[in-house]
Design a protein around this motif. Structure first.
Motif, PDB file in Angstrom:
ATOM      1  N   GLY A  50      10.836  13.454  -0.250  1.00 56.59           N
ATOM      2  CA  GLY A  50      11.207  12.058  -0.090  1.00 56.59           C
ATOM      3  C   GLY A  50      10.860  11.278  -1.340  1.00 56.59           C
ATOM      4  O   GLY A  50       9.939  11.648  -2.079  1.00 56.59           O
ATOM      5  N   LEU A  51      11.626  10.219  -1.586  1.00 56.03           N
ATOM      6  CA  LEU A  51      11.379   9.370  -2.749  1.00 56.03           C
ATOM      7  C   LEU A  51      11.937   7.987  -2.465  1.00 56.03           C
ATOM      8  O   LEU A  51      13.076   7.858  -1.996  1.00 56.03           O
ATOM      9  N   ALA A  52      11.142   6.972  -2.731  1.00 53.47           N
ATOM     10  CA  ALA A  52      11.596   5.588  -2.605  1.00 53.47           C
ATOM     11  C   ALA A  52      11.917   5.066  -4.005  1.00 53.47           C
ATOM     12  O   ALA A  52      11.282   5.465  -4.989  1.00 53.47           O
ATOM     13  N   ALA A  53      12.894   4.177  -4.097  1.00 52.18           N
ATOM     14  CA  ALA A  53      13.333   3.666  -5.399  1.00 52.18           C
ATOM     15  C   ALA A  53      12.172   3.068  -6.187  1.00 52.18           C
ATOM     16  O   ALA A  53      12.105   3.211  -7.417  1.00 52.18           O
ATOM     17  N   ILE A  54      11.242   2.421  -5.513  1.00 53.71           N
ATOM     18  CA  ILE A  54      10.111   1.811  -6.214  1.00 53.71           C
ATOM     19  C   ILE A  54       9.309   2.856  -6.997  1.00 53.71           C
ATOM     20  O   ILE A  54       8.707   2.546  -8.020  1.00 53.71           O
ATOM     21  N   LEU A  59      13.091  -1.835  -7.795  1.00 53.48           N
ATOM     22  CA  LEU A  59      12.559  -2.581  -6.654  1.00 53.48           C
ATOM     23  C   LEU A  59      13.617  -2.919  -5.607  1.00 53.48           C
ATOM     24  O   LEU A  59      13.648  -4.016  -5.060  1.00 53.48           O
ATOM     25  N   ARG A  60      14.490  -1.949  -5.305  1.00 53.77           N
ATOM     26  CA  ARG A  60      15.472  -2.112  -4.232  1.00 53.77           C
ATOM     27  C   ARG A  60      15.105  -1.204  -3.071  1.00 53.77           C
ATOM     28  O   ARG A  60      14.504  -0.147  -3.256  1.00 53.77           O
ATOM     29  N   ARG A  61      15.507  -1.585  -1.876  1.00 50.92           N
ATOM     30  CA  ARG A  61      15.164  -0.859  -0.655  1.00 50.92           C
ATOM     31  C   ARG A  61      16.102   0.334  -0.473  1.00 50.92           C
ATOM     32  O   ARG A  61      17.020   0.307   0.333  1.00 50.92           O
ATOM     33  N   VAL A  62      15.821   1.389  -1.242  1.00 47.46           N
ATOM     34  CA  VAL A  62      16.586   2.630  -1.178  1.00 47.46           C
ATOM     35  C   VAL A  62      15.598   3.787  -1.081  1.00 47.46           C
ATOM     36  O   VAL A  62      14.611   3.827  -1.807  1.00 47.46           O
ATOM     37  N   VAL A  63      15.895   4.717  -0.166  1.00 45.34           N
ATOM     38  CA  VAL A  63      15.067   5.902   0.052  1.00 45.34           C
ATOM     39  C   VAL A  63      15.985   7.120   0.086  1.00 45.34           C
ATOM     40  O   VAL A  63      17.094   7.045   0.628  1.00 45.34           O
ATOM     41  N   VAL A  64      15.518   8.215  -0.492  1.00 49.44           N
ATOM     42  CA  VAL A  64      16.193   9.499  -0.330  1.00 49.44           C
ATOM     43  C   VAL A  64      15.213  10.479   0.292  1.00 49.44           C
ATOM     44  O   VAL A  64      14.005  10.386   0.058  1.00 49.44           O
ATOM     45  N   MET A  65      15.741  11.390   1.100  1.00 47.75           N
ATOM     46  CA  MET A  65      14.901  12.389   1.754  1.00 47.75           C
ATOM     47  C   MET A  65      15.675  13.677   1.942  1.00 47.75           C
ATOM     48  O   MET A  65      16.903  13.668   2.042  1.00 47.75           O
ATOM     49  N   ASP A  66      14.942  14.758   2.012  1.00 45.19           N
ATOM     50  CA  ASP A  66      15.498  16.038   2.435  1.00 45.19           C
ATOM     51  C   ASP A  66      14.357  16.811   3.070  1.00 45.19           C
ATOM     52  O   ASP A  66      13.521  17.379   2.367  1.00 45.19           O
ATOM     53  N   VAL A  67      14.315  16.798   4.392  1.00 41.89           N
ATOM     54  CA  VAL A  67      13.238  17.484   5.114  1.00 41.89           C
ATOM     55  C   VAL A  67      13.655  18.876   5.558  1.00 41.89           C
ATOM     56  O   VAL A  67      13.033  19.480   6.422  1.00 41.89           O
ATOM     57  N   GLY A  68      14.723  19.394   4.930  1.00 40.05           N
ATOM     58  CA  GLY A  68      15.114  20.785   5.136  1.00 40.05           C
ATOM     59  C   GLY A  68      15.625  21.104   6.519  1.00 40.05           C
ATOM     60  O   GLY A  68      15.335  22.164   7.049  1.00 40.05           O
ATOM     61  N   ILE A 147       9.974   9.412   6.891  1.00 39.71           N
ATOM     62  CA  ILE A 147      10.661   8.119   6.800  1.00 39.71           C
ATOM     63  C   ILE A 147       9.652   6.973   6.872  1.00 39.71           C
ATOM     64  O   ILE A 147       9.790   5.967   6.168  1.00 39.71           O
ATOM     65  N   GLN A 148       8.594   7.119   7.674  1.00 39.12           N
ATOM     66  CA  GLN A 148       7.567   6.080   7.722  1.00 39.12           C
ATOM     67  C   GLN A 148       6.846   5.974   6.378  1.00 39.12           C
ATOM     68  O   GLN A 148       6.573   4.871   5.893  1.00 39.12           O
ATOM     69  N   HIS A 149       6.541   7.125   5.780  1.00 36.70           N
ATOM     70  CA  HIS A 149       5.878   7.173   4.471  1.00 36.70           C
ATOM     71  C   HIS A 149       6.734   6.453   3.431  1.00 36.70           C
ATOM     72  O   HIS A 149       6.228   5.637   2.652  1.00 36.70           O
ATOM     73  N   GLU A 150       8.045   6.749   3.412  1.00 35.51           N
ATOM     74  CA  GLU A 150       8.930   6.155   2.406  1.00 35.51           C
ATOM     75  C   GLU A 150       9.155   4.667   2.649  1.00 35.51           C
ATOM     76  O   GLU A 150       9.201   3.879   1.697  1.00 35.51           O
ATOM     77  N   ILE A 151       9.285   4.248   3.906  1.00 36.71           N
ATOM     78  CA  ILE A 151       9.432   2.817   4.187  1.00 36.71           C
ATOM     79  C   ILE A 151       8.156   2.076   3.811  1.00 36.71           C
ATOM     80  O   ILE A 151       8.210   0.954   3.302  1.00 36.71           O
ATOM     81  N   ASP A 152       6.996   2.710   4.012  1.00 36.44           N
ATOM     82  CA  ASP A 152       5.749   2.118   3.530  1.00 36.44           C
ATOM     83  C   ASP A 152       5.857   1.812   2.038  1.00 36.44           C
ATOM     84  O   ASP A 152       5.456   0.738   1.577  1.00 36.44           O
ATOM     85  N   HIS A 153       6.374   2.760   1.248  1.00 34.67           N
ATOM     86  CA  HIS A 153       6.536   2.529  -0.189  1.00 34.67           C
ATOM     87  C   HIS A 153       7.338   1.254  -0.450  1.00 34.67           C
ATOM     88  O   HIS A 153       6.990   0.470  -1.334  1.00 34.67           O
ATOM     89  N   LEU A 154       8.423   1.062   0.295  1.00 34.78           N
ATOM     90  CA  LEU A 154       9.268  -0.114   0.092  1.00 34.78           C
ATOM     91  C   LEU A 154       8.509  -1.409   0.376  1.00 34.78           C
ATOM     92  O   LEU A 154       8.884  -2.476  -0.101  1.00 34.78           O
ATOM     93  N   ASN A 155       7.430  -1.301   1.152  1.00 32.66           N
ATOM     94  CA  ASN A 155       6.602  -2.454   1.504  1.00 32.66           C
ATOM     95  C   ASN A 155       5.316  -2.521   0.694  1.00 32.66           C
ATOM     96  O   ASN A 155       4.399  -3.268   1.040  1.00 32.66           O
TER      97      ASN A 155
END
Length: 185
Positions: A50-54, A59-68, A147-155
């Motif tokens: 996972g990776l958040a744009a920040i 500083l935009r609310r974009v996240v990418v993930m691949d949990v396989g 997804i919670q981890h990455e949304i935390d990053h956005l915040n």
């Protein structure tokens, strides 16, 4: 597509960026699609799930993930799971369960440090896909944690912010030591 530098907590300027709250994406245009492609390439190269744009200084609310979630490309036991890249624009958690689960988390911005974090076991998340369509999904397990981890990053929240002050201080000390060793090598 191009690889981007991942910000890390051991650098004060990077940490200052990582602690900011990201702005919503107003429109999904070619720039956002290029950002998502660069983020996926950077995440896979790191490697991460996972990776958040920040984390790359955007500083935009974009996240990418691949949990396989994909099936392996072949039937052998050591086959890598097929890639299942996902892009989340303006993701938000609509609901979280009272039940908690504990996962050992790591973070590309906190290199070589892992610790257990308690989070809601299940969440319902909504987001826009790259076509501007609203999506919703109830998630559990690794997907819910990620997804919670990455949304935390956005915040502006890092996973170590969920730890006790002592464990957070130990994490920062270890990361700084590891990063100094990598730079010296």
């Amino acid at each position: 597509m191009s690889l981007r530098r991942i910000l890390t907590v051991d650098k004060p300027a990077d940490l200052q960026v990582l602690k900011q709250v990201c702005a919503p994406v107003a429109a999904i245009d070619e720039d956002v699609k290029t950002l998502a492609a660069d983020m996926l390439e950077t995440m896979y190269d790191a490697p991460g799930i996972g990776l958040a744009a920040i984390q790359i200084g955007d500083l935009r609310r974009v996240v990418v993930m691949d949990v396989g979630d994909g099936e392996p490309d072949d039937a052998s036991e050591d086959a890598e799971p097929a890639r299942n890249p996902m892009v989340f624009v303006n993701p938000e958690i609509l609901w979280a369960s009272d039940e908690l689960s504990t996962y050992e988390e790591g973070c590309l911005s906190i290199p070589d440090y892992f610790d257990e974090v308690k989070r809601p076991a299940r969440v319902r998340v909504a987001w826009l896909d790259l076509y501007g369509q609203r999506q919703e999904r109830e998630a559990d397990g690794l997907f819910a944690t990620c997804i919670q981890h990455e949304i935390d990053h956005l915040n502006g929240v890092l996973f170590i912010d969920h730890l006790s002050r002592l464990r957070r201080d130990r994490a920062m000390t270890k990361v700084k030591k590891v990063m100094r060793a990598k730079e010296a090598a």
